[in-house]
Design a protein around this motif. Structure first.
Motif, short mmCIF file in Angstrom:
data_model
loop_
_atom_site.label_atom_id
_atom_site.label_comp_id
_atom_site.label_asym_id
_atom_site.label_seq_id
_atom_site.Cartn_x
_atom_site.Cartn_y
_atom_site.Cartn_z
N ILE A 256 19.48 52.06 2.48
CA ILE A 256 18.98 52.37 3.79
C ILE A 256 17.72 53.20 3.93
O ILE A 256 17.06 52.61 4.67
CB ILE A 256 20.08 53.45 4.40
N GLN A 257 17.41 53.80 2.84
CA GLN A 257 16.05 54.50 2.75
C GLN A 257 15.09 53.46 2.17
O GLN A 257 13.79 53.42 2.71
CB GLN A 257 16.23 55.56 1.51
N TYR B 76 14.49 51.59 5.66
CA TYR B 76 13.68 52.49 6.42
C TYR B 76 12.06 52.66 6.30
O TYR B 76 11.22 52.66 7.03
CB TYR B 76 14.26 53.99 6.85
N TYR C 61 12.01 51.38 13.33
CA TYR C 61 12.83 52.50 13.45
C TYR C 61 12.14 53.60 14.53
O TYR C 61 13.16 54.04 15.27
CB TYR C 61 13.22 53.16 12.14
N LYS D 190 19.06 42.08 11.86
CA LYS D 190 19.71 42.96 10.44
C LYS D 190 20.33 41.87 9.80
O LYS D 190 21.21 42.21 9.00
CB LYS D 190 20.21 43.97 10.93
N TYR E 165 27.22 50.90 7.02
CA TYR E 165 25.86 50.77 7.13
C TYR E 165 25.27 51.01 8.33
O TYR E 165 24.14 51.71 8.38
CB TYR E 165 25.50 49.36 6.25
N GLN F 169 23.16 54.71 10.29
CA GLN F 169 22.01 54.56 10.84
C GLN F 169 21.89 54.78 12.43
O GLN F 169 21.19 55.63 12.81
CB GLN F 169 21.24 53.20 10.79
N LEU G 285 20.53 58.11 14.48
CA LEU G 285 19.59 58.04 15.53
C LEU G 285 19.88 58.50 16.99
O LEU G 285 19.13 58.92 17.75
CB LEU G 285 19.05 56.37 15.66
#
Length: 441
Positions: free
Chosen positions: A5-6, A9, A16, A79, A99, A103, A107
């Motif tokens: 995920i990092q 991003y 994002y 995605k 997953y 996120q 958010l």
């Protein structure tokens, strides 16, 4: 999972951040609408005024919720490659749900936290505006009640996200290789020319012709009714609704029919032909937002006229209308940012077969101009006629009408300028960057 995920991003910070900004604005407007609704629940008015006071913020909050769902849907649609990579790495479908939840929970938590601050600020400005206009109605609401409603809205959005994700996972199971491909594969079927001269028996698309004639009749007849002075406000509102429906049908039927019937003539003018083809593709992609725009305006105008003679209704017309237009514009920007990234492979293909940058800019200009005229300018003219009658009937003040019309015109003009600039920059990137050289194969 967190490491993946990092990295995602870091590579997609712009996307994002754009989604966070849009979710924050939508949640802020949602908070404001629900705060209005909570404030009006504590007031005693006549049933007609109460219907408008409850209906306008309730409709606006539901629209904000719907647009929030659309925004997340558009984001999730991009995605599929990430889902495919995780599945090939040995992850299970439930890991993909985590997953997404990791996120979107982060958010939406940040967006709703900021929305409480921004929403309270907007309500303070609205109350200050009411005091400046010497209205005796002040919107006193409970932050706890509004936050409780926001929580249920957020929970519903997460449920919809999971439902959309489950659909994506099912499609991934059928063909992983397709989603791992570098090329963008469109699910839209290839456009079939129904009146083709390839066959000896020429078939006319009678269904499309009849639908186009109905659309033209609705548009012209409704425009004629809007110019008549003996009609009541209810009849004018119905004419306004039918006019917008006719425009919607024109976009979806008449332009494709024109492209179909005059295809052989258009072959001699490739710029115009490709411009109409791009418009057909673009209008299909933006169909949901265009339809939402044409559905919201008549309902909102009906609620405004239903109780417009009351000062309490007049006080919330302008802020609700402004926030509704901004919400639709923000979701348009998000959908367009996804569209323009998918459009780059098509531009690379055009450039590979010999189309210069100038010609590609002309194609984009034809497409954007048609979309601007049919989806924004003509509805603006219909609104102008309707608001003019409302002014004659003393339903709306001149200042309120000018503010609403100016906001609609300015926001849509900025959207048009933004789309033209973004497509020009995308075209420059495609024609000057070597990584797109193989996209035209």
């Amino acid at each position: 999972m967190l490491t993946f995920i990092q990295r995602i991003y870091k590579n997609q910070k712009k996307e994002y951040h754009l989604l966070l900004v849009i979710l924050t604005f939508l949640a802020s407007f949602e908070f404001t609408f629900l705060a209005m609704y909570d404030a009006f629940m504590k007031m005693n008015f006549h049933w007609q005024v109460r219907s408008s006071l409850h209906g306008i913020p309730a409709l606006a909050s539901l629209v904000a919720l719907m647009l929030c769902v659309f925004a997340t849907k558009y984001f999730i649609a991009n995605k599929q490659q990430e889902f495919s990579i995780l599945l090939l790495a040995g992850r299970k479908p439930k890991d993909l749900l985590w997953y997404l939840l990791i996120q979107f929970v982060i958010l939406m938590f940040i967006a709703n936290l900021l929305a409480i601050i921004i929403g309270n600020g907007l309500m303070y400005l609205i109350n200050m505006l009411l005091q400046m206009q010497s209205h005796y109605v002040l919107l006193n609401y409970s932050v706890v009640n509004v936050c409780f409603l926001i929580f249920w809205y957020m929970l519903f959005t997460l449920i919809v996200i999971l439902a959309i994700s489950a659909h994506q996972f099912v499609s991934l199971d059928t063909d992983l290789a397709k989603h791992l491909s570098q090329k963008t594969i469109s699910n839209k079927p290839v456009y079939i020319i129904k009146a083709s001269a390839v066959s000896s028996k020429r078939k006319m698309p009678w269904a499309s012709i009849i639908l186009s004639l109905v659309a033209l009749y609705l548009t012209v007849d409704s425009l004629f009714k809007l110019t008549q002075f003996h009609l009541s406000i209810t009849e004018l509102l119905m004419a306004f609704t039918f006019a917008l429906s006719g425009i919607f049908m024109l976009v979806m039927s008449v332009i494709p029919l024109f492209y179909d019937l005059f295809h052989h003539y258009l072959l001699k003018h490739p710029i115009l032909m490709n411009g109409l083809s791009s418009f057909n593709e673009f209008s299909t992609i933006m169909l949901t937002l265009a339809a939402l725009n044409m559905l919201i305006l008549p309902i909102l105008v009906f609620l405004i006229f239903f109780g417009a003679t009351q000062s309490a209704v007049q006080s919330i017309i302008v802020p609700c209308f402004i926030m509704m237009i901004i919400m639709i514009a923000l979701c348009f920007l998000l959908r367009f940012s996804i569209y323009i990234s998918q459009r780059q492979s098509t531009l690379a293909a055009f450039h590979a077969i010999g189309y210069r940058s100038t010609l590609l800019n002309h194609i984009a200009l034809i497409k954007n101009t048609l979309f601007l005229i049919l989806v924004f300018v003509i509805p603006l003219l219909f609104m102008s006629e309707l608001f003019y009658r409302a002014y004659q009937e003393s339903l709306l003040s001149f200042n309120v009408i000018m503010i609403m019309m100016s906001v609609y015109f300015i926001v849509n003009s900025l959207l048009f300028i933004y789309t033209c600039v973004q497509e020009s920059q995308s075209l420059k990137e495609v024609t000057q960057n070597v990584k797109y050289l193989n996209r035209g194969q």
